[in-house]
Scaffold this motif. Structure first.
Motif, PDB file in Angstrom:
ATOM      1  N   PRO A  47       0.853  -1.195   0.000  1.00 28.87           N
ATOM      2  CA  PRO A  47       0.000   0.000   0.000  1.00 28.87           C
ATOM      3  C   PRO A  47       0.889   1.245   0.000  1.00 28.87           C
ATOM      4  O   PRO A  47       1.959   1.249   0.617  1.00 28.87           O
ATOM      5  N   LYS A  48       0.422   2.276  -0.692  1.00 33.17           N
ATOM      6  CA  LYS A  48       1.246   3.450  -0.909  1.00 33.17           C
ATOM      7  C   LYS A  48       1.711   4.109   0.397  1.00 33.17           C
ATOM      8  O   LYS A  48       2.869   4.483   0.541  1.00 33.17           O
ATOM      9  N   LYS A  49       0.775   4.220   1.334  1.00 33.02           N
ATOM     10  CA  LYS A  49       1.112   4.895   2.580  1.00 33.02           C
ATOM     11  C   LYS A  49       2.217   4.147   3.318  1.00 33.02           C
ATOM     12  O   LYS A  49       3.108   4.734   3.917  1.00 33.02           O
ATOM     13  N   MET A  50       2.154   2.828   3.235  1.00 35.46           N
ATOM     14  CA  MET A  50       3.138   2.005   3.899  1.00 35.46           C
ATOM     15  C   MET A  50       4.519   2.194   3.280  1.00 35.46           C
ATOM     16  O   MET A  50       5.511   2.408   3.976  1.00 35.46           O
ATOM     17  N   SER A  51       4.587   2.154   1.956  1.00 39.13           N
ATOM     18  CA  SER A  51       5.895   2.295   1.315  1.00 39.13           C
ATOM     19  C   SER A  51       6.430   3.719   1.483  1.00 39.13           C
ATOM     20  O   SER A  51       7.624   3.913   1.660  1.00 39.13           O
ATOM     21  N   LEU A  52       5.536   4.701   1.486  1.00 38.86           N
ATOM     22  CA  LEU A  52       5.980   6.083   1.691  1.00 38.86           C
ATOM     23  C   LEU A  52       6.580   6.255   3.083  1.00 38.86           C
ATOM     24  O   LEU A  52       7.661   6.820   3.237  1.00 38.86           O
ATOM     25  N   ALA A  53       5.868   5.743   4.088  1.00 34.47           N
ATOM     26  CA  ALA A  53       6.358   5.847   5.464  1.00 34.47           C
ATOM     27  C   ALA A  53       7.720   5.176   5.571  1.00 34.47           C
ATOM     28  O   ALA A  53       8.668   5.719   6.153  1.00 34.47           O
ATOM     29  N   PHE A  54       7.831   4.016   4.963  1.00 33.65           N
ATOM     30  CA  PHE A  54       9.074   3.249   5.030  1.00 33.65           C
ATOM     31  C   PHE A  54      10.239   4.012   4.394  1.00 33.65           C
ATOM     32  O   PHE A  54      11.315   4.132   4.984  1.00 33.65           O
ATOM     33  N   VAL A  55      10.016   4.536   3.208  1.00 34.74           N
ATOM     34  CA  VAL A  55      11.094   5.244   2.501  1.00 34.74           C
ATOM     35  C   VAL A  55      11.471   6.537   3.228  1.00 34.74           C
ATOM     36  O   VAL A  55      12.655   6.862   3.358  1.00 34.74           O
ATOM     37  N   LEU A  56      10.453   7.242   3.733  1.00 33.13           N
ATOM     38  CA  LEU A  56      10.748   8.467   4.482  1.00 33.13           C
ATOM     39  C   LEU A  56      11.641   8.151   5.678  1.00 33.13           C
ATOM     40  O   LEU A  56      12.580   8.871   5.980  1.00 33.13           O
ATOM     41  N   ARG A  57      11.343   7.047   6.347  1.00 32.17           N
ATOM     42  CA  ARG A  57      12.113   6.671   7.528  1.00 32.17           C
ATOM     43  C   ARG A  57      13.500   6.130   7.159  1.00 32.17           C
ATOM     44  O   ARG A  57      14.512   6.624   7.633  1.00 32.17           O
ATOM     45  N   GLU A  58      13.544   5.131   6.309  1.00 33.96           N
ATOM     46  CA  GLU A  58      14.798   4.417   6.092  1.00 33.96           C
ATOM     47  C   GLU A  58      15.725   5.113   5.111  1.00 33.96           C
ATOM     48  O   GLU A  58      16.932   5.049   5.249  1.00 33.96           O
ATOM     49  N   GLY A  94      15.606   9.290   6.416  1.00 34.17           N
ATOM     50  CA  GLY A  94      15.953   9.486   7.818  1.00 34.17           C
ATOM     51  C   GLY A  94      14.981  10.376   8.567  1.00 34.17           C
ATOM     52  O   GLY A  94      15.339  10.981   9.581  1.00 34.17           O
ATOM     53  N   ALA A  95      13.744  10.489   8.081  1.00 31.91           N
ATOM     54  CA  ALA A  95      12.737  11.287   8.783  1.00 31.91           C
ATOM     55  C   ALA A  95      12.385  10.629  10.114  1.00 31.91           C
ATOM     56  O   ALA A  95      12.462   9.405  10.240  1.00 31.91           O
ATOM     57  N   THR A  96      12.018  11.436  11.107  1.00 30.71           N
ATOM     58  CA  THR A  96      11.591  10.873  12.393  1.00 30.71           C
ATOM     59  C   THR A  96      10.130  10.438  12.278  1.00 30.71           C
ATOM     60  O   THR A  96       9.418  10.856  11.370  1.00 30.71           O
ATOM     61  N   THR A  97       9.698   9.602  13.228  1.00 33.72           N
ATOM     62  CA  THR A  97       8.301   9.171  13.178  1.00 33.72           C
ATOM     63  C   THR A  97       7.355  10.350  13.421  1.00 33.72           C
ATOM     64  O   THR A  97       6.230  10.342  12.932  1.00 33.72           O
ATOM     65  N   SER A  98       7.806  11.381  14.144  1.00 34.40           N
ATOM     66  CA  SER A  98       6.959  12.576  14.310  1.00 34.40           C
ATOM     67  C   SER A  98       6.697  13.238  12.965  1.00 34.40           C
ATOM     68  O   SER A  98       5.562  13.600  12.650  1.00 34.40           O
ATOM     69  N   GLU A  99       7.767  13.396  12.179  1.00 31.14           N
ATOM     70  CA  GLU A  99       7.598  14.021  10.860  1.00 31.14           C
ATOM     71  C   GLU A  99       6.678  13.189   9.975  1.00 31.14           C
ATOM     72  O   GLU A  99       5.832  13.718   9.256  1.00 31.14           O
ATOM     73  N   ILE A 100       6.883  11.863  10.013  1.00 32.18           N
ATOM     74  CA  ILE A 100       6.082  10.983   9.166  1.00 32.18           C
ATOM     75  C   ILE A 100       4.614  11.021   9.591  1.00 32.18           C
ATOM     76  O   ILE A 100       3.725  11.108   8.746  1.00 32.18           O
ATOM     77  N   SER A 101       4.376  11.009  10.913  1.00 30.66           N
ATOM     78  CA  SER A 101       2.995  11.089  11.397  1.00 30.66           C
ATOM     79  C   SER A 101       2.331  12.362  10.895  1.00 30.66           C
ATOM     80  O   SER A 101       1.166  12.359  10.520  1.00 30.66           O
ATOM     81  N   GLU A 102       3.092  13.447  10.905  1.00 29.06           N
ATOM     82  CA  GLU A 102       2.545  14.726  10.473  1.00 29.06           C
ATOM     83  C   GLU A 102       2.216  14.694   8.977  1.00 29.06           C
ATOM     84  O   GLU A 102       1.133  15.103   8.559  1.00 29.06           O
ATOM     85  N   LEU A 103       3.148  14.192   8.191  1.00 28.47           N
ATOM     86  CA  LEU A 103       2.931  14.136   6.745  1.00 28.47           C
ATOM     87  C   LEU A 103       1.756  13.240   6.388  1.00 28.47           C
ATOM     88  O   LEU A 103       0.938  13.575   5.538  1.00 28.47           O
ATOM     89  N   LEU A 104       1.689  12.082   7.024  1.00 25.26           N
ATOM     90  CA  LEU A 104       0.654  11.117   6.661  1.00 25.26           C
ATOM     91  C   LEU A 104      -0.615  11.292   7.479  1.00 25.26           C
ATOM     92  O   LEU A 104      -1.570  10.550   7.315  1.00 25.26           O
ATOM     93  N   GLN A 105      -0.599  12.276   8.386  1.00 21.12           N
ATOM     94  CA  GLN A 105      -1.781  12.547   9.216  1.00 21.12           C
ATOM     95  C   GLN A 105      -2.230  11.281   9.944  1.00 21.12           C
ATOM     96  O   GLN A 105      -3.383  10.865   9.875  1.00 21.12           O
ATOM     97  N   THR A 106      -1.287  10.682  10.643  1.00 21.28           N
ATOM     98  CA  THR A 106      -1.609   9.472  11.386  1.00 21.28           C
ATOM     99  C   THR A 106      -0.945   9.557  12.751  1.00 21.28           C
ATOM    100  O   THR A 106      -0.013  10.328  12.943  1.00 21.28           O
ATOM    101  N   CYS A 114       2.085   4.828  13.240  1.00 19.41           N
ATOM    102  CA  CYS A 114       3.277   4.949  12.411  1.00 19.41           C
ATOM    103  C   CYS A 114       4.259   3.800  12.691  1.00 19.41           C
ATOM    104  O   CYS A 114       4.809   3.207  11.773  1.00 19.41           O
ATOM    105  N   TRP A 115       4.444   3.468  13.977  1.00 17.85           N
ATOM    106  CA  TRP A 115       5.333   2.341  14.304  1.00 17.85           C
ATOM    107  C   TRP A 115       4.786   1.031  13.747  1.00 17.85           C
ATOM    108  O   TRP A 115       5.543   0.194  13.271  1.00 17.85           O
ATOM    109  N   VAL A 116       3.485   0.889  13.827  1.00 18.38           N
ATOM    110  CA  VAL A 116       2.860  -0.334  13.302  1.00 18.38           C
ATOM    111  C   VAL A 116       3.055  -0.413  11.783  1.00 18.38           C
ATOM    112  O   VAL A 116       3.414  -1.463  11.251  1.00 18.38           O
ATOM    113  N   ILE A 117       2.832   0.708  11.112  1.00 20.42           N
ATOM    114  CA  ILE A 117       3.005   0.736   9.658  1.00 20.42           C
ATOM    115  C   ILE A 117       4.442   0.387   9.281  1.00 20.42           C
ATOM    116  O   ILE A 117       4.687  -0.420   8.381  1.00 20.42           O
ATOM    117  N   LEU A 118       5.408   0.971  10.003  1.00 21.60           N
ATOM    118  CA  LEU A 118       6.819   0.712   9.694  1.00 21.60           C
ATOM    119  C   LEU A 118       7.181  -0.747   9.952  1.00 21.60           C
ATOM    120  O   LEU A 118       7.929  -1.362   9.186  1.00 21.60           O
TER     121      LEU A 118
END
Lengths: 91, 192
Positions: B137-148, B151-163, B168-172
């Motif tokens: 799923p797109k959101k999952m791969s986006l979160a993964f790429v942003l993180r890995e 190097g985005a933090t989970t706070s940034e990713i949560s903000e971008l994906l509105q989750t 976010c930890w579960v998605i990653l």
């Protein structure tokens, strides 16, 4: 089971989470203890770190390639902006 | 309204001076090069339309980057309905089959080997990773790429994906599990 004993499935989740934030001491110890005895989870952890290193290296490759806005996109945007401008010009 | 400084107000100048920087900023946050181009355009248009609001306390570049950040959040918000990862059961299953009833490994992680530092191997591996990510799923791969990758933090990713962060930890976690398995089957499995 004592509270500091975790299953492989639980450990995979905790290892993943530990790559995103610092876990509380108890859970960190739980991971360490489990990894001492479980070669499969050690391997799992190495694989996650391996994947991360591939992606970080790819990031570095992108940086050194220093991407630029493609020429056709630049032209398109320039045209769009030019179209926008006269409308706002004072008559 | 007096125009004190032409370059401050001219979007074409912004495009020439900051177009590449804005594009790189966008590319690092959205995975699609066309979407990144659109974000540059939308940012410059929005900046031009709201140029009176630019205080000059910050540099033009900082101001433009601020606008771009909002555009990136909008991009993810618009994406939301088609992300299609609201059904966690589908992934719970693909995780569950890896473990036995005592939650020990049933499908055991294999030996991988390989060296990402080796440029050629790294490129091939990256292509294999991209293929695996495309199936998620797109959101999952986006979160993964942003993180890995980014190097985005989970706070940034949560903000971008509105989750939420927990989500976010579960998605990653799911992304890592799925990708690890996908690589094992399609890349390391094939190599032998």
């Amino acid at each position: 089971m004592p509270h500091w004993i975790f299953s492989c499935k639980q450990i995979t989740g905790m290892i993943s989470e530990s790559m995103d934030r610092k876990l509380p001491l108890g859970r960190r110890m739980g991971i360490r203890f489990h990894l001492m005895m479980c070669s499969l989870c050690r391997r799992y952890r190495q694989q996650l770190l391996f994947i991360r290193s591939v992606l970080r290296l790819d990031r570095q490759a992108d940086d050194s390639a220093s991407q630029t806005l493609p020429g056709n996109a630049r032209e398109r945007i320039e045209k769009k902006l030019t179209d926008e401008m006269p409308k706002d010009a004072p008559h | 309204m007096a125009v004190e400084n032409r370059t401050d107000n001219d979007p074409i100048t912004w495009l020439h001076q900051y177009g590449d920087a804005l594009y790189r900023f966008a590319r690092a946050r959205v995975r699609d090069s066309f979407a990144a181009e659109d974000l540059v355009q939308e940012t410059l248009l929005a900046a031009y339309r709201s140029r009176d609001g630019f205080s000059r306390q910050s540099s033009v570049k900082t101001w433009l980057t601020g606008i771009m950040k909002h555009k990136v959040v909008d991009y993810y918000r618009k994406l939301k309905p088609e992300l299609g990862d609201e059904n966690p059961d589908q992934f719970a299953y693909s995780l569950d089959i890896l473990f036995d009833k005592h939650e020990k490994w049933k499908i055991k992680p294999g030996k991988w080997g390989g060296d990402p530092q080796n440029v050629f191997e790294g490129k091939e591996l990256m292509a294999a990773i991209e293929t695996c990510l495309a199936e998620m799923p797109k959101k999952m791969s986006l979160a993964f790429v942003l993180r890995e990758k980014e190097g985005a933090t989970t706070s940034e990713i949560s903000e971008l994906l509105q989750t939420g962060k927990d989500n976010c930890w579960v998605i990653l976690y799911r992304a890592r599990m799925l990708l690890r398995r996908c690589l094992e089957v399609n890349w390391f499995g094939r190599k032998k």
